[in-house]
Scaffold this motif. Sequence first.
Motif, PDB file in Angstrom:
ATOM      1  N   PHE A   1     -36.771  24.331 -14.641  1.00 24.80           N
ATOM      2  CA  PHE A   1     -35.799  24.298 -15.735  1.00 24.80           C
ATOM      3  C   PHE A   1     -34.997  22.990 -15.714  1.00 24.80           C
ATOM      4  CE2 PHE A   1     -35.919  29.142 -15.338  1.00 24.80           C
ATOM      5  CZ  PHE A   1     -36.829  29.259 -16.378  1.00 24.80           C
ATOM      6  N   ILE A   2     -34.677  22.493 -14.522  1.00 24.78           N
ATOM      7  CA  ILE A   2     -33.958  21.216 -14.422  1.00 24.78           C
ATOM      8  C   ILE A   2     -34.816  20.090 -14.978  1.00 24.78           C
ATOM      9  CG2 ILE A   2     -33.083  19.490 -12.794  1.00 24.78           C
ATOM     10  CD1 ILE A   2     -32.171  21.842 -11.014  1.00 24.78           C
TER      11      ILE A   2
ATOM     12  N   ASN B   1     -34.995  20.373 -18.760  1.00 22.88           N
ATOM     13  CA  ASN B   1     -33.746  20.131 -19.472  1.00 22.88           C
ATOM     14  C   ASN B   1     -33.261  18.691 -19.377  1.00 22.88           C
ATOM     15  OD1 ASN B   1     -33.565  22.793 -20.298  1.00 22.88           O
ATOM     16  ND2 ASN B   1     -32.255  23.420 -18.583  1.00 22.88           N
ATOM     17  N   ASN B   2     -33.625  17.984 -18.300  1.00 26.83           N
ATOM     18  CA  ASN B   2     -33.107  16.622 -18.092  1.00 26.83           C
ATOM     19  C   ASN B   2     -33.278  15.715 -19.301  1.00 26.83           C
ATOM     20  OD1 ASN B   2     -31.732  16.385 -15.623  1.00 26.83           O
ATOM     21  ND2 ASN B   2     -33.620  16.247 -14.451  1.00 26.83           N
TER      22      ASN B   2
ATOM     23  N   GLN C   1     -33.898  16.475 -22.405  1.00 23.54           N
ATOM     24  CA  GLN C   1     -33.276  17.048 -23.593  1.00 23.54           C
ATOM     25  C   GLN C   1     -31.756  16.883 -23.557  1.00 23.54           C
ATOM     26  OE1 GLN C   1     -34.566  21.135 -23.760  1.00 23.54           O
ATOM     27  NE2 GLN C   1     -36.730  20.623 -24.010  1.00 23.54           N
ATOM     28  N   MET C   2     -31.184  16.911 -22.347  1.00 23.92           N
ATOM     29  CA  MET C   2     -29.727  16.842 -22.208  1.00 23.92           C
ATOM     30  C   MET C   2     -29.255  15.438 -21.831  1.00 23.92           C
ATOM     31  SD  MET C   2     -29.216  20.491 -20.186  1.00 23.92           S
ATOM     32  CE  MET C   2     -27.434  20.497 -20.271  1.00 23.92           C
TER      33      MET C   2
ATOM     34  N   ARG D   1     -32.644  30.835 -16.402  1.00 24.77           N
ATOM     35  CA  ARG D   1     -32.757  29.641 -17.240  1.00 24.77           C
ATOM     36  C   ARG D   1     -31.401  29.265 -17.833  1.00 24.77           C
ATOM     37  NH1 ARG D   1     -35.954  30.857 -22.398  1.00 24.77           N
ATOM     38  NH2 ARG D   1     -33.908  31.728 -22.928  1.00 24.77           N
ATOM     39  N   ASN D   2     -30.667  30.262 -18.331  1.00 24.27           N
ATOM     40  CA  ASN D   2     -29.358  30.000 -18.926  1.00 24.27           C
ATOM     41  C   ASN D   2     -28.338  29.545 -17.886  1.00 24.27           C
ATOM     42  OD1 ASN D   2     -30.424  30.772 -21.370  1.00 24.27           O
ATOM     43  ND2 ASN D   2     -29.639  32.868 -21.272  1.00 24.27           N
TER      44      ASN D   2
ATOM     45  N   GLU E   1     -29.047  25.898 -17.077  1.00 23.09           N
ATOM     46  CA  GLU E   1     -28.598  25.025 -18.165  1.00 23.09           C
ATOM     47  C   GLU E   1     -27.080  24.878 -18.147  1.00 23.09           C
ATOM     48  OE1 GLU E   1     -28.913  24.637 -23.054  1.00 23.09           O
ATOM     49  OE2 GLU E   1     -30.093  26.143 -21.991  1.00 23.09           O
ATOM     50  N   ARG E   2     -26.382  25.987 -17.922  1.00 25.71           N
ATOM     51  CA  ARG E   2     -24.909  25.935 -17.863  1.00 25.71           C
ATOM     52  C   ARG E   2     -24.460  25.054 -16.709  1.00 25.71           C
ATOM     53  NH1 ARG E   2     -20.862  27.774 -14.908  1.00 25.71           N
ATOM     54  NH2 ARG E   2     -18.912  28.523 -15.876  1.00 25.71           N
TER      55      ARG E   2
ATOM     56  N   MET F   1     -25.997  22.590 -15.344  1.00 21.77           N
ATOM     57  CA  MET F   1     -26.280  21.183 -15.640  1.00 21.77           C
ATOM     58  C   MET F   1     -25.203  20.584 -16.536  1.00 21.77           C
ATOM     59  SD  MET F   1     -30.433  21.336 -16.145  1.00 21.77           S
ATOM     60  CE  MET F   1     -30.626  19.560 -16.386  1.00 21.77           C
ATOM     61  N   ILE F   2     -24.650  21.391 -17.430  1.00 24.84           N
ATOM     62  CA  ILE F   2     -23.590  20.900 -18.329  1.00 24.84           C
ATOM     63  C   ILE F   2     -22.365  20.468 -17.527  1.00 24.84           C
ATOM     64  CG2 ILE F   2     -21.946  21.602 -20.111  1.00 24.84           C
ATOM     65  CD1 ILE F   2     -24.150  23.415 -21.243  1.00 24.84           C
TER      66      ILE F   2
END
Length: 388
Positions: free
Chosen positions: A326-327, A330-331, A333-334, A362-363, A366-367, A369-370
């Motif tokens: 997931f990291i 997401n990298n 994309q974020m 997954r959520n 993502e949280r 990473m924010i």
Amino acid sequence: MTATILLVDDEKNARNNIGSYLESQGYEVLLAADLETARQHLNAQEADIVLLDVRLPDGYGPDLLSETAQHPNRPPIIMITAYGNIDMAVEAMKNGAHDFIQKPIKFERLEQSIERAQDIVEMRGELNHFRKMQREELNSIVINSDEMKEVFSKAQRAAQRSTSVLITGETGTGKEVLARAIHRMSPRSDKPFIDINCAAVQNTMLESELFGHEAGAFTGAQKRKRGLMEVADEGILFLDEISSMSADMQAKVLRALEEKSFRRVGSTSSIHVDVQILAASNKDLTEMIEKGTFREDLYYRLKVLNLEIPPLREHVEDIPALAGHFIKKNNPQMGLNIEGMTPETLELLKGYDWPGNIRELRNVVERAMIFCDDAVIDVQHLPAEIRN
């Protein structure tokens, strides 16, 4: 999309006139006066669309059609000639020509043909992107644990046999991801994968969604509509949350599966299809059978093979690999470059109960990473319910 057009014509005036017009319309233009130059451009995959003259100094233009017939991404080829006849046009179209235009060329007619060819190029691009996403989806399945290895091994067998599969497991365990992986691994991978969430469609409309309808079959049915089972012909139909289906629809689906045919709503004609059925449920269908809310015969018809995906709390050894996946996903994309998680963070994740399973993980990733400004995710980036 700005298409690159390869114009192959030995007449210099024709090349200049047609080329200038195409450039004025915003196209990029490559020019070739003979087949040899055209082959070089095609081998370099520089052209999206080809305008090809029939008579060239080093050969017969339509020969290029047969030469490139096996190319996986052959661009649409539009034949142009001053010597055309019906037989020549028919032969060219049989060999894969996109269109056949006679000189003197009318630019309006040429533009229409190019626009249709461009539509084909764009659809191919979308299809290639979709297949790439499918491959990435297949690679996203983490199978480090013995439990997931067993599930995936059974899924591979189901994919090769085109048999009906019932995928069960709690919400968020990855039932749709597994269904798409079966499609990707199967001989039907180049055919449609059609999915429908049965719980998201009103029971009164589900029959029309699955089987289609004829014009005038009911109020609002102004024209014929193909159902998803017909669209999925030769491919896979994935029935998600099948437990929500009414008893009446269960009977109709069972009949369609047994007879491999169905009727559109409002029709008396049967449509025969070859469809592999995958179904998923997060409810215990055996309990529903005992209560009389799910048909036992449909259950066994779907359950030729049952893939039970375990909840995440039963294969926590997969959590580090899942979190890493997931990291990595997401990298870009974020706009981040997070490298991973600290050992303490991973231990906390392993100790959590995960009622929402992989979807919840997954959520959470993502949280985290924010809120992470460092190279790795640490304990303080996790939500309170996991830290505590």
